[in-house]
Motif scaffolding. Structure first.
Motif, mmCIF file in Angstrom:
data_model
loop_
_atom_site.group_PDB
_atom_site.id
_atom_site.type_symbol
_atom_site.label_atom_id
_atom_site.label_comp_id
_atom_site.label_asym_id
_atom_site.label_seq_id
_atom_site.Cartn_x
_atom_site.Cartn_y
_atom_site.Cartn_z
ATOM 1 N N ASN A 58 0.815 -1.213 0.000
ATOM 2 C CA ASN A 58 0.000 0.000 0.000
ATOM 3 C C ASN A 58 0.849 1.264 0.000
ATOM 4 N N ASP A 59 2.084 1.170 0.483
ATOM 5 C CA ASP A 59 2.976 2.326 0.496
ATOM 6 C C ASP A 59 3.425 2.726 -0.903
ATOM 7 N N PHE A 60 3.185 1.869 -1.887
ATOM 8 C CA PHE A 60 3.604 2.128 -3.260
ATOM 9 C C PHE A 60 2.411 2.252 -4.201
ATOM 10 N N SER A 61 1.222 2.482 -3.645
ATOM 11 C CA SER A 61 0.009 2.441 -4.460
ATOM 12 C C SER A 61 -0.905 3.633 -4.179
ATOM 13 N N TYR A 62 -1.688 3.992 -5.206
ATOM 14 C CA TYR A 62 -2.698 5.041 -5.069
ATOM 15 C C TYR A 62 -3.844 4.726 -6.022
ATOM 16 N N SER A 63 -5.063 4.968 -5.591
ATOM 17 C CA SER A 63 -6.235 4.726 -6.433
ATOM 18 C C SER A 63 -7.052 6.008 -6.576
ATOM 19 N N GLY A 64 -7.617 6.209 -7.765
ATOM 20 C CA GLY A 64 -8.524 7.333 -7.941
ATOM 21 C C GLY A 64 -8.271 8.221 -9.132
ATOM 22 N N LEU A 65 -7.201 7.977 -9.892
ATOM 23 C CA LEU A 65 -6.942 8.839 -11.042
ATOM 24 C C LEU A 65 -7.937 8.628 -12.178
ATOM 25 N N ASN A 66 -8.776 7.616 -12.062
ATOM 26 C CA ASN A 66 -9.837 7.413 -13.048
ATOM 27 C C ASN A 66 -11.025 8.331 -12.791
ATOM 28 N N ILE A 67 -11.043 8.995 -11.643
ATOM 29 C CA ILE A 67 -12.162 9.855 -11.262
ATOM 30 C C ILE A 67 -11.913 11.283 -11.747
ATOM 31 N N PRO A 68 -12.808 11.871 -12.543
ATOM 32 C CA PRO A 68 -12.621 13.248 -13.018
ATOM 33 C C PRO A 68 -12.557 14.239 -11.868
ATOM 34 N N GLY A 69 -11.683 15.237 -11.994
ATOM 35 C CA GLY A 69 -11.583 16.273 -10.977
ATOM 36 C C GLY A 69 -12.662 17.312 -11.112
ATOM 37 N N ASN A 70 -12.945 18.025 -10.035
ATOM 38 C CA ASN A 70 -13.974 19.068 -10.011
ATOM 39 C C ASN A 70 -13.443 20.325 -10.706
ATOM 40 N N THR A 71 -14.062 20.728 -11.798
ATOM 41 C CA THR A 71 -13.588 21.872 -12.581
ATOM 42 C C THR A 71 -14.508 23.089 -12.459
ATOM 43 N N THR A 72 -15.230 23.190 -11.347
ATOM 44 C CA THR A 72 -16.171 24.306 -11.179
ATOM 45 C C THR A 72 -15.513 25.552 -10.593
ATOM 46 N N SER A 73 -14.210 25.521 -10.376
ATOM 47 C CA SER A 73 -13.525 26.704 -9.856
ATOM 48 C C SER A 73 -13.521 27.812 -10.904
ATOM 49 N N PHE A 74 -13.129 29.019 -10.494
ATOM 50 C CA PHE A 74 -13.186 30.156 -11.429
ATOM 51 C C PHE A 74 -12.187 30.000 -12.581
ATOM 52 N N ILE A 75 -11.149 29.162 -12.412
ATOM 53 C CA ILE A 75 -10.218 28.944 -13.522
ATOM 54 C C ILE A 75 -10.636 27.761 -14.393
ATOM 55 N N GLY A 76 -11.616 26.980 -13.941
ATOM 56 C CA GLY A 76 -12.160 25.902 -14.755
ATOM 57 C C GLY A 76 -11.253 24.700 -14.934
ATOM 58 N N SER A 77 -10.414 24.421 -13.940
ATOM 59 C CA SER A 77 -9.541 23.250 -14.042
ATOM 60 C C SER A 77 -9.320 22.636 -12.677
ATOM 61 N N ASN A 78 -8.788 21.432 -12.695
ATOM 62 C CA ASN A 78 -8.472 20.729 -11.449
ATOM 63 C C ASN A 78 -7.247 19.858 -11.678
ATOM 64 N N VAL A 79 -6.299 19.923 -10.752
ATOM 65 C CA VAL A 79 -5.091 19.105 -10.839
ATOM 66 C C VAL A 79 -5.076 18.137 -9.669
ATOM 67 N N THR A 80 -5.085 16.852 -9.981
ATOM 68 C CA THR A 80 -4.990 15.810 -8.952
ATOM 69 C C THR A 80 -3.561 15.294 -8.942
ATOM 70 N N THR A 81 -2.810 15.653 -7.908
ATOM 71 C CA THR A 81 -1.404 15.273 -7.840
ATOM 72 C C THR A 81 -1.231 13.927 -7.146
ATOM 73 N N VAL A 82 -0.269 13.167 -7.627
ATOM 74 C CA VAL A 82 0.111 11.906 -6.979
ATOM 75 C C VAL A 82 1.618 11.992 -6.741
ATOM 76 N N ASP A 83 1.965 12.604 -5.605
ATOM 77 C CA ASP A 83 3.364 12.793 -5.259
ATOM 78 C C ASP A 83 3.696 12.017 -3.994
ATOM 79 N N VAL A 84 4.806 12.359 -3.358
ATOM 80 C CA VAL A 84 5.242 11.619 -2.170
ATOM 81 C C VAL A 84 4.248 11.750 -1.018
ATOM 82 N N ASN A 85 3.425 12.789 -1.046
ATOM 83 C CA ASN A 85 2.417 12.951 -0.004
ATOM 84 C C ASN A 85 1.235 12.002 -0.195
#
Length: 226
Positions: A58-85
């Motif tokens: 589990n320390d080397f895994s992440y799930s959820g990048l198949n889920i679209p991000g919420n783009t309702t912000s005023f800039i109209g985009s969403n970035v889903t990061t998968v970093d060391v955090n």
């Protein structure tokens, strides 16, 4: 002739060795250094190493990048990061990933990654992307319209952006040359710093009226989002 050939071969070998020492990623001293949620211990690149005996898949895994991000912000985009955090096992490995979702007309505004270059691939829609070179290179803009399957690279530390110029939502995936590339959004950093950069500094730097600078500091300031 044989002596000359031997000298030539030796020279090539020395060049190859020197090149490898300069450019190759240093050999690790262990298989992994999974980041631990603690402060006591030896820091390796800003994170404490977890006891290898307690490391799991589990320390080397992440799930959820198949889920679209919420783009309702005023800039109209969403970035889903998968970093060391998000994946502790990325610590010291020098790579990370992100999913970028764009509403129609949405954009990822001008920003930099202080610790990583970026490679981006469009998987849906049409994006206008670009980066600006440094003052030394006369701040040249390198820009291109990307469609599904196209790839673009952004050099480390340079201001860059992406914008959806198509008629539908757009999706892209980006890889980074750091487990924690960091992001500095230019407008947020300049007009939304805490405490604020003195208005007279910004007014002179951007050749703006002080009242307009005040307005921009209100728009981008932390008080707006608190």
């Amino acid at each position: 002739m044989e002596l000359l050939l031997r000298l030539l071969v030796a020279h090539v070998i020395l060049l190859a060795l020197s090149y490898s020492f300069v450019y190759c990623y240093p050999s690790p001293f262990q298989d992994f250094c999974v980041a631990a949620n603690e402060t006591n211990g030896v820091f390796v690149n800003g994170k404490v190493c977890k006891d290898p005996k307690s490391v799991t898949a589990n320390d080397f895994s992440y799930s959820g990048l198949n889920i679209p991000g919420n783009t309702t912000s005023f800039i109209g985009s969403n970035v889903t990061t998968v970093d060391v955090n998000k994946i502790p096992g990325l610590n010291t490995l020098g790579v990370s990933l992100a999913r970028l979702d764009f509403a129609r007309g949405g954009q990822n505004p001008p920003h930099i990654h202080p610790r990583a270059s970026e490679i981006l691939m469009v998987t849906k829609g049409t994006l206008l992307v670009g980066f600006v070179s440094s003052n030394q290179d006369n701040n040249r803009l390198f820009s291109k319209v990307l469609r599904t399957g196209d790839v673009f690279v952004f050099p480390i530390g340079l201001i860059h952006f992406q914008m959806n110029v198509g008629r539908t939502r757009a999706v892209a995936f980006a890889g980074f040359g750091s487990q924690n590339p960091g992001t500095i959004t230019i407008a947020d950093a300049v007009f939304g710093s805490n405490p604020s950069i003195p208005r007279e500094v910004l007014a002179k730097a951007f050749q703006l009226d002080a009242n307009l600078v005040r307005f921009l500091q209100i728009v981008y300031g932390p008080a707006l989002w608190s």
